[in-house]
Design a protein around this motif. Structure first.
Motif, mmCIF file in Angstrom:
data_model
loop_
_atom_site.group_PDB
_atom_site.id
_atom_site.type_symbol
_atom_site.label_atom_id
_atom_site.label_comp_id
_atom_site.label_asym_id
_atom_site.label_seq_id
_atom_site.Cartn_x
_atom_site.Cartn_y
_atom_site.Cartn_z
ATOM 1 N N ASP A 263 45.763 18.744 14.765
ATOM 2 C CA ASP A 263 44.639 19.065 13.892
ATOM 3 C C ASP A 263 45.202 19.778 12.653
ATOM 4 N N PRO A 264 44.375 20.144 11.679
ATOM 5 C CA PRO A 264 44.899 20.780 10.456
ATOM 6 C C PRO A 264 45.668 22.076 10.689
ATOM 7 N N ASP A 265 45.459 22.733 11.841
ATOM 8 C CA ASP A 265 46.170 23.972 12.146
ATOM 9 C C ASP A 265 47.316 23.766 13.133
ATOM 10 N N HIS A 266 47.694 22.524 13.346
ATOM 11 C CA HIS A 266 48.791 22.133 14.238
ATOM 12 C C HIS A 266 48.499 22.374 15.710
ATOM 13 N N ASN A 267 47.218 22.448 16.084
ATOM 14 C CA ASN A 267 46.862 22.411 17.490
ATOM 15 C C ASN A 267 47.078 20.976 17.964
ATOM 16 N N ILE A 268 47.678 20.803 19.126
ATOM 17 C CA ILE A 268 47.971 19.466 19.650
ATOM 18 C C ILE A 268 46.779 18.965 20.456
ATOM 19 N N VAL B 299 37.831 24.845 26.436
ATOM 20 C CA VAL B 299 39.135 25.173 25.866
ATOM 21 C C VAL B 299 38.850 25.816 24.522
ATOM 22 N N SER B 300 39.559 26.898 24.191
ATOM 23 C CA SER B 300 39.401 27.560 22.890
ATOM 24 C C SER B 300 40.675 27.385 22.080
ATOM 25 N N LEU B 301 40.503 27.097 20.800
ATOM 26 C CA LEU B 301 41.630 26.969 19.882
ATOM 27 C C LEU B 301 41.413 27.880 18.689
ATOM 28 N N ALA B 302 42.489 28.486 18.220
ATOM 29 C CA ALA B 302 42.441 29.278 16.995
ATOM 30 C C ALA B 302 42.615 28.350 15.801
ATOM 31 N N VAL B 303 41.851 28.596 14.748
ATOM 32 C CA VAL B 303 41.979 27.838 13.498
ATOM 33 C C VAL B 303 41.997 28.829 12.341
ATOM 34 N N ARG B 304 42.672 28.464 11.259
ATOM 35 C CA ARG B 304 42.760 29.363 10.096
ATOM 36 C C ARG B 304 41.500 29.323 9.246
ATOM 37 N N GLU B 305 40.987 28.121 9.001
ATOM 38 C CA GLU B 305 39.818 27.933 8.143
ATOM 39 C C GLU B 305 38.770 27.136 8.905
ATOM 40 N N LEU B 306 37.660 27.783 9.239
ATOM 41 C CA LEU B 306 36.635 27.169 10.071
ATOM 42 C C LEU B 306 36.054 25.904 9.454
ATOM 43 N N GLU B 307 35.776 25.909 8.163
ATOM 44 C CA GLU B 307 35.163 24.731 7.537
ATOM 45 C C GLU B 307 36.130 23.547 7.495
#
Length: 127
Positions: free
Chosen positions: A113-118, A10-18
């Motif tokens: 998660d911090p980027d609102h991925n559920i 599964v791939s998720l987009a995130v704003r800040e990788l660290e």
């Protein structure tokens, strides 16, 4: 007809990788695995025999802003213990939505998660 074998990742987009790495590695304790040297920034994790791929998207144009909605896109991980998972989340001060008697036929816990991925954690009732 396609003969499916199993879900690979599964791939998720995130704003800040660290920031995402801190959450998935340090808070959730997932094991980072080697990622090929793509032009994009990302992190790969092992989740049992499957993988979770985080892909940095600083523009954030594909990321959600709202809270937990179980009819929105998400990924689910089966956990051994519902109560131990709740205890872990509470110790880490992670907000969650618990459904110990879900109509799904198993207990469910939802977090962001911090980027609102559920993320959904599932387990047998009473575990």
């Amino acid at each position: 007809m396609i003969e499916f074998e199993h879900l690979h990742h599964v791939s998720l987009a995130v704003r800040e990788l660290e920031r995402a790495r801190k959450f998935y590695s340090e808070v959730l304790g997932l094991k980072e695995i080697q990622r090929p040297p793509f032009d994009s920034k990302g992190i790969w994790y092992a989740v049992g025999p499957q993988q979770l791929h985080l892909l940095e998207n600083p523009a954030g144009d594909t990321l959600r802003e709202s809270g937990i909605s179980t009819i929105d896109g998400h990924f689910a991980v089966w956990v051994k213990s519902y109560s131990a998972t709740i205890a872990w989340l509470e110790a880490a001060s992670i907000s969650y939505e618990a459904r110990p008697d879900s109509r799904a036929g198993f207990a469910q816990i939802f977090v962001l998660d911090p980027d609102h991925n559920i993320i959904e954690f599932d387990s047998a009732y009473g575990s």
